[in-house]
Structures are given as C-alpha cells and as structure tokens.
Write a protein that holds these residues in place. Structure first.
Motif, PDB file in Angstrom:
ATOM      1  N   ILE A  61      -7.907  -4.602  16.605  1.00 51.85           N
ATOM      2  CA  ILE A  61      -8.194  -5.002  15.105  1.00 51.85           C
ATOM      3  C   ILE A  61      -9.537  -4.513  14.537  1.00 51.85           C
ATOM      4  CG2 ILE A  61      -8.777  -7.254  13.839  1.00 51.85           C
ATOM      5  CD1 ILE A  61      -6.698  -8.523  16.253  1.00 51.85           C
ATOM      6  N   ILE A  62     -10.462  -4.418  15.184  1.00 52.74           N
ATOM      7  CA  ILE A  62     -11.834  -4.010  14.919  1.00 52.74           C
ATOM      8  C   ILE A  62     -11.628  -2.410  14.726  1.00 52.74           C
ATOM      9  CG2 ILE A  62     -14.152  -3.381  15.635  1.00 52.74           C
ATOM     10  CD1 ILE A  62     -13.861  -5.839  17.406  1.00 52.74           C
ATOM     11  N   ASN A  64      -9.222  -0.561  13.610  1.00 47.41           N
ATOM     12  CA  ASN A  64      -8.370  -0.444  12.433  1.00 47.41           C
ATOM     13  C   ASN A  64      -9.316  -0.936  11.457  1.00 47.41           C
ATOM     14  OD1 ASN A  64      -6.252   0.518  13.566  1.00 47.41           O
ATOM     15  ND2 ASN A  64      -5.298  -1.435  14.093  1.00 47.41           N
ATOM     16  N   ASN A  65     -10.660  -1.016  11.409  1.00 41.54           N
ATOM     17  CA  ASN A  65     -11.592  -1.229  10.303  1.00 41.54           C
ATOM     18  C   ASN A  65     -11.221  -2.571   9.703  1.00 41.54           C
ATOM     19  OD1 ASN A  65     -12.873   1.263  10.802  1.00 41.54           O
ATOM     20  ND2 ASN A  65     -11.398   2.073   9.636  1.00 41.54           N
ATOM     21  N   GLN A  66     -11.439  -3.631  10.256  1.00 41.30           N
ATOM     22  CA  GLN A  66     -11.082  -4.927   9.939  1.00 41.30           C
ATOM     23  C   GLN A  66     -12.037  -5.166   8.704  1.00 41.30           C
ATOM     24  OE1 GLN A  66     -12.462  -8.058   9.353  1.00 41.30           O
ATOM     25  NE2 GLN A  66     -10.637  -9.151   8.876  1.00 41.30           N
ATOM     26  N   PRO A  67     -11.737  -5.448   7.515  1.00 41.04           N
ATOM     27  CA  PRO A  67     -12.828  -5.331   6.200  1.00 41.04           C
ATOM     28  C   PRO A  67     -13.998  -6.219   6.471  1.00 41.04           C
ATOM     29  CG  PRO A  67     -10.653  -5.625   5.239  1.00 41.04           C
ATOM     30  CD  PRO A  67     -10.536  -5.699   6.814  1.00 41.04           C
ATOM     31  N   LEU A  68     -13.785  -7.510   6.842  1.00 43.68           N
ATOM     32  CA  LEU A  68     -14.722  -8.424   6.996  1.00 43.68           C
ATOM     33  C   LEU A  68     -15.810  -8.010   7.986  1.00 43.68           C
ATOM     34  CD1 LEU A  68     -13.274 -11.689   5.962  1.00 43.68           C
ATOM     35  CD2 LEU A  68     -14.824 -10.469   4.464  1.00 43.68           C
ATOM     36  N   PHE A  69     -15.214  -7.511   9.167  1.00 45.36           N
ATOM     37  CA  PHE A  69     -16.010  -7.029  10.331  1.00 45.36           C
ATOM     38  C   PHE A  69     -16.991  -5.951   9.873  1.00 45.36           C
ATOM     39  CE2 PHE A  69     -16.793  -4.454  13.743  1.00 45.36           C
ATOM     40  CZ  PHE A  69     -17.597  -5.321  14.709  1.00 45.36           C
ATOM     41  N   MET A  70     -16.236  -4.929   9.341  1.00 44.20           N
ATOM     42  CA  MET A  70     -16.823  -3.686   8.861  1.00 44.20           C
ATOM     43  C   MET A  70     -18.135  -4.085   7.850  1.00 44.20           C
ATOM     44  SD  MET A  70     -15.625  -1.681  10.768  1.00 44.20           S
ATOM     45  CE  MET A  70     -16.589  -0.124  10.611  1.00 44.20           C
ATOM     46  N   PHE A  71     -17.795  -4.911   7.200  1.00 42.05           N
ATOM     47  CA  PHE A  71     -18.850  -5.248   6.126  1.00 42.05           C
ATOM     48  C   PHE A  71     -20.191  -5.803   6.717  1.00 42.05           C
ATOM     49  CE2 PHE A  71     -20.354  -8.691   3.097  1.00 42.05           C
ATOM     50  CZ  PHE A  71     -20.849  -7.813   2.142  1.00 42.05           C
ATOM     51  N   THR A  72     -19.776  -6.857   7.659  1.00 42.20           N
ATOM     52  CA  THR A  72     -20.709  -7.515   8.327  1.00 42.20           C
ATOM     53  C   THR A  72     -21.586  -6.545   9.465  1.00 42.20           C
ATOM     54  OG1 THR A  72     -19.748  -9.656   8.486  1.00 42.20           O
ATOM     55  CG2 THR A  72     -21.290  -9.489   9.885  1.00 42.20           C
ATOM     56  N   TRP A  73     -20.708  -5.715  10.190  1.00 43.64           N
ATOM     57  CA  TRP A  73     -21.436  -4.669  11.059  1.00 43.64           C
ATOM     58  C   TRP A  73     -22.174  -3.685  10.256  1.00 43.64           C
ATOM     59  CZ3 TRP A  73     -21.148  -6.038  16.109  1.00 43.64           C
ATOM     60  CH2 TRP A  73     -21.511  -5.055  16.970  1.00 43.64           C
ATOM     61  N   ILE A  74     -21.763  -3.052   9.196  1.00 42.20           N
ATOM     62  CA  ILE A  74     -22.366  -1.974   8.549  1.00 42.20           C
ATOM     63  C   ILE A  74     -23.504  -2.611   7.776  1.00 42.20           C
ATOM     64  CG2 ILE A  74     -21.982  -0.227   6.856  1.00 42.20           C
ATOM     65  CD1 ILE A  74     -20.553   0.392   9.296  1.00 42.20           C
ATOM     66  N   GLY A  75     -23.148  -3.775   7.077  1.00 43.98           N
ATOM     67  CA  GLY A  75     -23.980  -4.508   6.335  1.00 43.98           C
ATOM     68  C   GLY A  75     -25.298  -4.909   7.148  1.00 43.98           C
ATOM     69  N   SER A  76     -25.434  -5.049   8.456  1.00 45.02           N
ATOM     70  CA  SER A  76     -26.642  -5.472   9.358  1.00 45.02           C
ATOM     71  C   SER A  76     -27.365  -4.065   9.482  1.00 45.02           C
ATOM     72  CB  SER A  76     -26.195  -5.915  10.649  1.00 45.02           C
ATOM     73  OG  SER A  76     -25.532  -4.809  11.595  1.00 45.02           O
ATOM     74  N   ILE A  77     -26.757  -3.035   9.753  1.00 45.02           N
ATOM     75  CA  ILE A  77     -27.262  -1.738   9.694  1.00 45.02           C
ATOM     76  C   ILE A  77     -27.987  -1.386   8.411  1.00 45.02           C
ATOM     77  CG2 ILE A  77     -27.176   0.778  10.087  1.00 45.02           C
ATOM     78  CD1 ILE A  77     -24.610   0.086  12.015  1.00 45.02           C
ATOM     79  N   ILE A  78     -27.729  -1.430   7.375  1.00 45.48           N
ATOM     80  CA  ILE A  78     -28.152  -1.251   5.993  1.00 45.48           C
ATOM     81  C   ILE A  78     -29.061  -2.271   5.564  1.00 45.48           C
ATOM     82  CG2 ILE A  78     -27.611  -0.908   3.416  1.00 45.48           C
ATOM     83  CD1 ILE A  78     -24.713   0.028   4.386  1.00 45.48           C
ATOM     84  N   SER A  79     -28.969  -3.425   5.830  1.00 48.29           N
ATOM     85  CA  SER A  79     -30.057  -4.459   5.570  1.00 48.29           C
ATOM     86  C   SER A  79     -31.168  -4.264   6.338  1.00 48.29           C
ATOM     87  CB  SER A  79     -29.615  -5.624   5.495  1.00 48.29           C
ATOM     88  OG  SER A  79     -29.024  -6.058   6.788  1.00 48.29           O
ATOM     89  N   VAL A  80     -31.120  -3.730   7.826  1.00 42.51           N
ATOM     90  CA  VAL A  80     -32.346  -3.564   8.608  1.00 42.51           C
ATOM     91  C   VAL A  80     -32.973  -2.289   8.208  1.00 42.51           C
ATOM     92  CG1 VAL A  80     -32.866  -3.138  11.100  1.00 42.51           C
ATOM     93  CG2 VAL A  80     -31.477  -4.997  10.733  1.00 42.51           C
ATOM     94  N   LEU A  81     -32.390  -1.296   7.643  1.00 48.22           N
ATOM     95  CA  LEU A  81     -33.021  -0.340   7.422  1.00 48.22           C
ATOM     96  C   LEU A  81     -33.686  -0.525   6.137  1.00 48.22           C
ATOM     97  CD1 LEU A  81     -30.154   2.433   8.137  1.00 48.22           C
ATOM     98  CD2 LEU A  81     -32.376   2.220   9.299  1.00 48.22           C
ATOM     99  N   GLY A  82     -33.098  -1.234   5.179  1.00 51.67           N
ATOM    100  CA  GLY A  82     -33.774  -1.598   3.840  1.00 51.67           C
ATOM    101  C   GLY A  82     -34.888  -2.648   4.152  1.00 51.67           C
ATOM    102  N   THR A  83     -34.780  -3.287   5.205  1.00 58.35           N
ATOM    103  CA  THR A  83     -35.991  -4.200   5.505  1.00 58.35           C
ATOM    104  C   THR A  83     -37.362  -3.238   5.960  1.00 58.35           C
ATOM    105  OG1 THR A  83     -34.547  -6.145   5.881  1.00 58.35           O
ATOM    106  CG2 THR A  83     -36.827  -6.110   6.620  1.00 58.35           C
ATOM    107  N   VAL A  84     -37.020  -2.625   7.084  1.00 59.87           N
ATOM    108  CA  VAL A  84     -38.054  -1.806   7.390  1.00 59.87           C
ATOM    109  C   VAL A  84     -38.783  -0.786   6.470  1.00 59.87           C
ATOM    110  CG1 VAL A  84     -38.509   0.236   9.182  1.00 59.87           C
ATOM    111  CG2 VAL A  84     -37.140  -2.049   9.812  1.00 59.87           C
TER     112      VAL A  84
END
Length: 174
Positions: A61-62, A64-84
């Motif tokens: 399921i993961i 196969n790019n489950q949209p909410l999971f991918m949004f959360t997982w990728i969102g964590s990377i982007i937000s942390v990079l933005g914060t730093v």
C-alpha cells in the motif's frame, strides 16, 4: 543596518516551517511508532509465510504511493529542510544550532535509516513469491528481515520522537 522587514518576514516563515515540521514529523513518528508497538508485534504472532505476506500487503500500500502517506512523508522532509534553511538565514548560530541539529538528526537518522535499511529490506521482501518457497526458505527470509527491520525501526522511532519533541521545545522558547 538590518532590514527589519526582511528579518520579520523570515522569522514569520521560520515559525510556519517550524509548525509544519512539528506536524509532519509527529505524524511520521506516530506511523513508525505504530509499526514498532502494534503492527510488527502483531505480525510476529503469525507463521513465517503469513508474516511475510502480511508485510508484503501493508508495505505494498505504501509502495503504491498512498497519497496521504506520501504527502505526510515527503511533507516532513520538505518542512524540515525549510525550517533549517530559514533558521540559517534568519538566526545566529547560537540560536539556530538546535534547529540545525534536529534537521540533521531527522534527515539522516529517520529518513536516512528508511532509505538505507528499510527500503532495501522491504523491496527484497516484495520480490519474494511466497507460494514458491519452502518452509525452510520462508523461515530464513523472515529471519533475515524481521530482526534487522525491527531493530532499526526502534532507532528511527526514538530519533523521530526526539526531533518532534525538540522542535516543540524550540517553538515554545521562541
């Protein structure tokens, strides 16, 4: 002379990124924590073939790019990079070091472990045709997978929890 408009805007953007990092990192922490304390202990009660199939199905399921999971997982990377990035641009080192440390720990300790340990293990497991394997091979495949996966998941869970907590501390001290 310091441009107060630029400084004020970057501080506001830093706060937004910090809030997003807290949200997304906490969601990721909850996800991997759930695997550590519920999913994998539950799967451990299954026989070898059932265990491997159950993990294939949930991981499928993961993958196969489950949209909410991918949004959360990728969102964590982007937000942390933005914060730093915002912290580096808008704060002095004595104020930004904890944010930078949290970002490095999250990106290397959580995402790095995921990419270097969990994804290769998961991908190898996905390729197994379980109905074609003997009981001995199923036992070996489970043994090669389960202990290592769980060990590193506990590490990334502890790191993710620590980062979420420290980001909350940073936000409350601002």
């Amino acid at each position: 002379m310091l441009n107060t408009n630029f400084y004020g805007n970057t501080m506001f953007i830093l706060d937004i990124f910090l809030i997003l990092s807290i949200l997304f990192c906490t969601l990721v922490t909850g996800f991997i924590f759930t695997y550590a304390v519920i999913v994998m202990p539950g799967f451990s009660k299954l026989d070898d073939k059932e265990f491997l199939r159950a993990f294939q199905v949930t991981d499928g399921i993961i993958q196969n790019n489950q949209p909410l999971f991918m949004f959360t997982w990728i969102g964590s990377i982007i937000s942390v990079l933005g914060t730093v990035l915002c912290a580096v641009v808008s704060l002095e080192l004595r104020e930004s070091w904890l944010i930078i440390l949290c970002g490095v720990v999250y990106l290397l300790g959580v995402q790095g472990i995921t990419m270097s340990i969990h994804l290769p293990l998961n991908n190898k497991l996905q390729k197994l045709v379980l109905d074609e394997l003997s009981n001995q091979i199923l036992k070996e495949e489970r043994g090669n997978f389960e202990e290592k996966w769980n060990f590193y998941n506990k590490i990334r869970t502890a790191l993710a929890f620590s980062v979420s907590l420290l980001f909350l501390v940073v936000l409350t001290l601002r």
